[in-house]
Design an enzyme around this catalytic site. Structure first.
Site, PDB file in Angstrom:
ATOM      1  CG  ASP A 347      35.237  44.813  34.677  1.00 20.97           C
ATOM      2  OD1 ASP A 347      34.751  43.733  34.329  1.00 20.97           O
ATOM      3  OD2 ASP A 347      35.112  45.850  34.039  1.00 20.97           O
ATOM      4  CB  THR A 348      35.163  42.933  41.310  1.00 20.89           C
ATOM      5  OG1 THR A 348      34.747  44.275  41.143  1.00 20.89           O
ATOM      6  CG2 THR A 348      35.652  42.721  42.723  1.00 20.89           C
ATOM      7  CB  VAL A 349      38.863  38.627  41.139  1.00 24.01           C
ATOM      8  CG1 VAL A 349      39.066  38.702  39.640  1.00 24.01           C
ATOM      9  CG2 VAL A 349      40.023  39.273  41.892  1.00 24.01           C
TER      10      VAL A 349
END
Length: 524
Positions: A347-349
């Site tokens: 989970d990353t942007v």
């Protein structure tokens, strides 16, 4: 050129400025900053902080970031490490004595001090032009007024929200359940935090009432954090690592990020003629999977806080890649490496921005697992990352949990320099990211794909003893890989999500955004 009979996206072309990221509101906010006279760093920070409101399951001001950037008028690529450290009193031995084999994912023990806000303030002051009040204004507005939940965000929210606990359930659930597509989400408490930072700078976050709220919440949950741990947090300027492939250069962030893994993986792949293979056939997927196992095994042994590892040079050495490549049998699967003790997740942007003066920014920003630790501060609602779960508890390992130490990080920004373009890019997806970087580079360099086609193409990933393959591969290819010994599975969700901008030598900016996410590339 793509087949316009089929669904897909065209590259976005512009000349003055561009942003590519995983949510349209963040891309638009970044472009607005550019049009107001801000530079690419101003725009990247504005978009990134807003992503914490648009995609709170992925990122937020309780997390970390890494940045690569090329200033206007320069070919030098700079790096900034915005990852936080374990509290000074953290101890692997204490957790082992308490009966833990790994750092508990959803506990205060997994919470490292958030480093992103310090990095954003530092970059705004030293590289940006407009100042924090302008740069944080879009996120403040949307945190106050709310944003409609996007489709992919809603899917991830529902899948990840079970870890939310205590105050976080009040803040990130609507009537006790995850919001659905189109429902509004607001974070007025975070708006107040950002207003104070915009007015008073980084000390508003790392000292005083906001820091006291964070420390009190973590201490009540069993953490050993102190106000000094927060006050002492500082980002670090560093030098990128790189590797060459097919005449191009891949630039990655140095440890404690895993960028060196992508460099090693490309170096291994350079010993095989991928360009002669079917790009979506079994042979390429097999070689990539085997090279991934070897590169990741090296990562798990050697990468850590740069103050605690001495193995970076051997990992990047050409002879290391040659020795590892010789272990790959094109007709047979090798056993998987032992599973990690430290947590790896997805989970990353990621956001990339280029301005009219050709400053280029590649920025990645994360709270690690979906909703991080699941713990939010009582008063200001700051959701804490669980990056401390990236440590191992094994003694005498370079990545063993210890006080004031940074964990090995999965998030990595990148830039690819070819003979015709510079491409800041990133591939979200936790542990997948080095493989995603190598595959993006190979798609472009071996198979001549434009960046959008390179993003769109099907992906596979050898991890945890299985070969995950997206539905874009044919059943025949999957069976061929099973025949080689792979345990092939189709994952529930697509693998990763990529964004990129090519600064072409002809002056055109070419943006690409992965359809696996809700975002887009926008230019003007």
């Amino acid at each position: 050129m793509r087949d316009f009979h089929l669904p897909g996206r065209s590259p976005v072309l512009a000349t003055e400025g561009m942003c590519a990221t995983s949510h349209p509101l963040a891309a638009q906010a970044a472009l607005d900053i550019l049009k107001r006279g801000g530079n690419a760093m101003d725009a990247a920070i504005a978009g990134a902080v807003l992503l914490g409101i648009c995609e709170p399951q992925m990122t937020g001001i309780g997390g970390d970031c890494f940045v690569l950037y090329k200033p206007a008028g320069s070919d030098t690529i700079h790096a900034l490490n915005g990852s936080g450290r374990a509290p000074a009193a953290a101890s692997a031995a204490a957790l082992r004595d308490a009966g833990h084999d790994v750092v508990p994912l959803h506990s205060a023990h997994a919470v490292t001090v958030p480093g992103a806000m310090d990095a954003f303030c530092h970059l705004s002051e030293t590289v940006g032009k407009l100042g924090l009040d302008s740069v944080l204004a879009p996120a403040i507005h949307y945190a106050e007024s709310g944003v409609p939940v996007a489709a992919r965000v809603a899917l991830d929210w529902a899948g990840d929200s079970s870890c939310l606990q205590g105050r976080a359930r009040d803040l990130f659930l609507l009537n006790g359940v995850a919001p659905t597509q189109g429902q509004m989400f607001a974070a007025p408490q975070q708006a107040e935090v950002l207003r104070r930072v915009a007015r008073d700078g980084r000390d508003a976050f790392y000292a005083g009432e906001i820091a006291e709220d964070m420390v009190a919440t973590l201490n009540a949950a069993g953490g050993v954090h102190t106000l000094d741990d927060f006050a002492n947090t500082r980002c670090t300027e560093t030098t990128p690592v790189n590797s060459s492939y097919k005449g191009a250069t891949l630039y990655e962030h140095a440890p404690n990020g895993q960028g060196a893994t992508a460099c090693l993986l490309l170096n291994i792949l350079s010993h095989f003629d991928l360009a002669a293979m079917d790009p979506w056939g079994a042979a390429r997927a097999h070689i990539e999977a085997e090279a991934t196992k070897l590169a990741y095994d090296a990562r798990d042994r050697f990468l850590a806080d740069p103050d605690h590892t001495t193995r970076l040079a051997p990992m990047l050495a050409p002879e290391t890649a040659a020795q590892l490549a010789a272990l790959i049998d094109p007709k047979r699967v090798m056993p998987a490496a032992a599973p990690l003790t430290e947590a790896i997740h997805k989970d990353t942007v990621y956001i990339t921005v280029v301005d009219r003066d050709r400053m280029a920014v590649s920025l990645i920003y994360s709270i690690f697992h979906g909703f991080g630790s699941g713990i939010a501060s009582d008063k200001f609602g700051i959701l804490f990352q669980n990056r401390g779960a990236g440590f191992t508890l094994a003694p005498n390992h370079p990545n063993t949990l210890a006080g004031n130490k940074r964990p090995m990080h999965t998030i990595i920004p990148a830039m690819l320099k070819t003979d015709t373009a510079l491409m800041p890019f990133g591939v979200m997806g936790g542990a997948y990211q080095p493989t995603g970087h190598a595959r993006f580079a190979s798609n472009v360099l071996d198979f001549g794909l434009d960046p959008q086609s390179a993003n769109d193409a099907p992906r596979c990933f050898a991890v945890d003893g299985v070969l995950k393959m997206e539905r874009g591969y044919s059943d025949t290819v999957r069976q061929d890989l099973r025949d080689l010994g792979h345990d092939v599975v189709i994952p529930d969700t697509p693998i990763g999500g990529a964004q990129s901008i090519a600064l072409r030598d002809d002056g055109i900016l070419e943006g690409a955004s992965d359809p696996r996410k809700d975002g887009c590339a926008l230019g003007y």
